[in-house]
Design a protein around this motif. Structure first.
Motif, PDB file in Angstrom:
ATOM      1  N   GLU A  52      21.295  47.653  30.099  1.00 20.27           N
ATOM      2  CA  GLU A  52      22.691  47.523  30.533  1.00 20.27           C
ATOM      3  C   GLU A  52      23.103  48.683  31.434  1.00 20.27           C
ATOM      4  O   GLU A  52      23.734  48.491  32.466  1.00 20.27           O
ATOM      5  CB  GLU A  52      23.644  47.424  29.336  1.00 20.27           C
ATOM      6  N   ILE A  53      22.742  49.903  31.040  1.00 21.33           N
ATOM      7  CA  ILE A  53      23.121  51.070  31.843  1.00 21.33           C
ATOM      8  C   ILE A  53      22.358  51.097  33.152  1.00 21.33           C
ATOM      9  O   ILE A  53      22.926  51.439  34.199  1.00 21.33           O
ATOM     10  CB  ILE A  53      22.924  52.378  31.045  1.00 21.33           C
ATOM     11  N   SER A  54      21.092  50.713  33.143  1.00 24.10           N
ATOM     12  CA  SER A  54      20.300  50.755  34.375  1.00 24.10           C
ATOM     13  C   SER A  54      20.809  49.777  35.424  1.00 24.10           C
ATOM     14  O   SER A  54      20.532  49.947  36.611  1.00 24.10           O
ATOM     15  CB  SER A  54      18.819  50.510  34.082  1.00 24.10           C
ATOM     16  N   ALA A  55      21.574  48.784  35.018  1.00 25.43           N
ATOM     17  CA  ALA A  55      22.137  47.810  35.953  1.00 25.43           C
ATOM     18  C   ALA A  55      23.357  48.353  36.704  1.00 25.43           C
ATOM     19  O   ALA A  55      23.815  47.734  37.663  1.00 25.43           O
ATOM     20  CB  ALA A  55      22.513  46.530  35.207  1.00 25.43           C
ATOM     21  N   LEU A  56      23.875  49.513  36.287  1.00 23.88           N
ATOM     22  CA  LEU A  56      25.048  50.097  36.955  1.00 23.88           C
ATOM     23  C   LEU A  56      24.665  50.637  38.327  1.00 23.88           C
ATOM     24  O   LEU A  56      23.565  51.178  38.511  1.00 23.88           O
ATOM     25  CB  LEU A  56      25.636  51.228  36.101  1.00 23.88           C
ATOM     26  N   ASP A  57      25.576  50.507  39.280  1.00 23.11           N
ATOM     27  CA  ASP A  57      25.348  51.032  40.627  1.00 23.11           C
ATOM     28  C   ASP A  57      25.084  52.523  40.591  1.00 23.11           C
ATOM     29  O   ASP A  57      25.807  53.275  39.941  1.00 23.11           O
ATOM     30  CB  ASP A  57      26.562  50.772  41.525  1.00 23.11           C
ATOM     31  N   GLY A  58      24.044  52.943  41.264  1.00 24.67           N
ATOM     32  CA  GLY A  58      23.719  54.354  41.390  1.00 24.67           C
ATOM     33  C   GLY A  58      22.812  54.911  40.319  1.00 24.67           C
ATOM     34  O   GLY A  58      22.311  56.023  40.437  1.00 24.67           O
ATOM     35  N   ILE A  79      28.901  59.079  37.500  1.00 27.29           N
ATOM     36  CA  ILE A  79      29.361  57.764  37.057  1.00 27.29           C
ATOM     37  C   ILE A  79      30.485  57.974  36.055  1.00 27.29           C
ATOM     38  O   ILE A  79      30.370  58.787  35.137  1.00 27.29           O
ATOM     39  CB  ILE A  79      28.216  56.964  36.404  1.00 27.29           C
ATOM     40  N   ASP A  80      31.555  57.233  36.242  1.00 28.76           N
ATOM     41  CA  ASP A  80      32.708  57.308  35.346  1.00 28.76           C
ATOM     42  C   ASP A  80      32.282  56.968  33.915  1.00 28.76           C
ATOM     43  O   ASP A  80      31.548  55.990  33.697  1.00 28.76           O
ATOM     44  CB  ASP A  80      33.777  56.328  35.837  1.00 28.76           C
ATOM     45  N   GLN A  81      32.706  57.772  32.961  1.00 28.52           N
ATOM     46  CA  GLN A  81      32.316  57.566  31.565  1.00 28.52           C
ATOM     47  C   GLN A  81      32.763  56.196  31.054  1.00 28.52           C
ATOM     48  O   GLN A  81      32.076  55.588  30.243  1.00 28.52           O
ATOM     49  CB  GLN A  81      32.871  58.677  30.673  1.00 28.52           C
ATOM     50  N   GLU A  82      33.895  55.706  31.521  1.00 29.83           N
ATOM     51  CA  GLU A  82      34.367  54.392  31.074  1.00 29.83           C
ATOM     52  C   GLU A  82      33.455  53.269  31.562  1.00 29.83           C
ATOM     53  O   GLU A  82      33.307  52.248  30.905  1.00 29.83           O
ATOM     54  CB  GLU A  82      35.817  54.162  31.496  1.00 29.83           C
ATOM     55  N   THR A  83      32.819  53.465  32.704  1.00 29.95           N
ATOM     56  CA  THR A  83      31.852  52.496  33.211  1.00 29.95           C
ATOM     57  C   THR A  83      30.624  52.464  32.311  1.00 29.95           C
ATOM     58  O   THR A  83      30.106  51.395  31.968  1.00 29.95           O
ATOM     59  CB  THR A  83      31.457  52.843  34.662  1.00 29.95           C
ATOM     60  N   VAL A  84      30.169  53.650  31.908  1.00 30.56           N
ATOM     61  CA  VAL A  84      29.037  53.737  30.985  1.00 30.56           C
ATOM     62  C   VAL A  84      29.438  53.141  29.638  1.00 30.56           C
ATOM     63  O   VAL A  84      28.665  52.390  29.025  1.00 30.56           O
ATOM     64  CB  VAL A  84      28.551  55.197  30.830  1.00 30.56           C
ATOM     65  N   ARG A  85      30.651  53.427  29.177  1.00 34.29           N
ATOM     66  CA  ARG A  85      31.135  52.889  27.904  1.00 34.29           C
ATOM     67  C   ARG A  85      31.108  51.357  27.920  1.00 34.29           C
ATOM     68  O   ARG A  85      30.672  50.712  26.964  1.00 34.29           O
ATOM     69  CB  ARG A  85      32.553  53.376  27.609  1.00 34.29           C
ATOM     70  N   ALA A  86      31.545  50.758  29.022  1.00 38.55           N
ATOM     71  CA  ALA A  86      31.564  49.298  29.131  1.00 38.55           C
ATOM     72  C   ALA A  86      30.141  48.728  29.056  1.00 38.55           C
ATOM     73  O   ALA A  86      29.915  47.691  28.417  1.00 38.55           O
ATOM     74  CB  ALA A  86      32.252  48.870  30.421  1.00 38.55           C
ATOM     75  N   ALA A  87      29.186  49.389  29.685  1.00 39.03           N
ATOM     76  CA  ALA A  87      27.792  48.936  29.645  1.00 39.03           C
ATOM     77  C   ALA A  87      27.232  49.039  28.230  1.00 39.03           C
ATOM     78  O   ALA A  87      26.544  48.125  27.756  1.00 39.03           O
ATOM     79  CB  ALA A  87      26.940  49.743  30.618  1.00 39.03           C
ATOM     80  N   VAL A  88      27.520  50.136  27.548  1.00 42.48           N
ATOM     81  CA  VAL A  88      27.055  50.322  26.167  1.00 42.48           C
ATOM     82  C   VAL A  88      27.698  49.275  25.260  1.00 42.48           C
ATOM     83  O   VAL A  88      27.029  48.679  24.408  1.00 42.48           O
ATOM     84  CB  VAL A  88      27.342  51.757  25.681  1.00 42.48           C
TER      85      VAL A  88
END
Length: 99
Positions: A52-58, A79-88
């Motif tokens: 999930e995290i590896s799919a995030l841009d960048g 990367i914004d922590q909330e973006t990582v939170r959403a992936a997790v």
């Protein structure tokens, strides 16, 4: 803050063993940030969070270790922590914060 566990994974059945850590390496360079994730108990958990995290841009690399709950993320830019939170969350686990 409420702590939730991933009751929908194979981990509840006892069929997973603990792994040495799942790593997804896309390019391998950039900014490295370590996060604490709760609920990971095995290799399946590590893989789910890593994917999930590896799919995030960048994101260029992810290493998740269930034993410690740490997820190391390398990215080309912050990367914004909330973006990582959403992936997790999408993977079924909870981001506690930066380790």
């Amino acid at each position: 803050m409420t702590t939730e566990t991933n009751s929908g994974s194979c981990c509840g059945t006892g069929s997973c063993g603990t792994g040495a850590g799942a790593t997804v390496d896309v390019r391998g360079v950039g900014i490295t940030t370590v996060y604490q994730v709760s609920g990971m108990t095995c290799g399946h958990c590590e893989n789910a969070v890593s994917q999930e995290i590896s799919a995030l841009d960048g994101v260029t690399a992810v290493a998740a270790v269930a034993e410690t709950g740490e997820v190391t993320v390398t990215s080309t830019a912050a990367i914004d922590q909330e973006t990582v939170r959403a992936a997790v969350d999408e993977a079924g686990y909870e981001l506690v914060g930066r380790a």
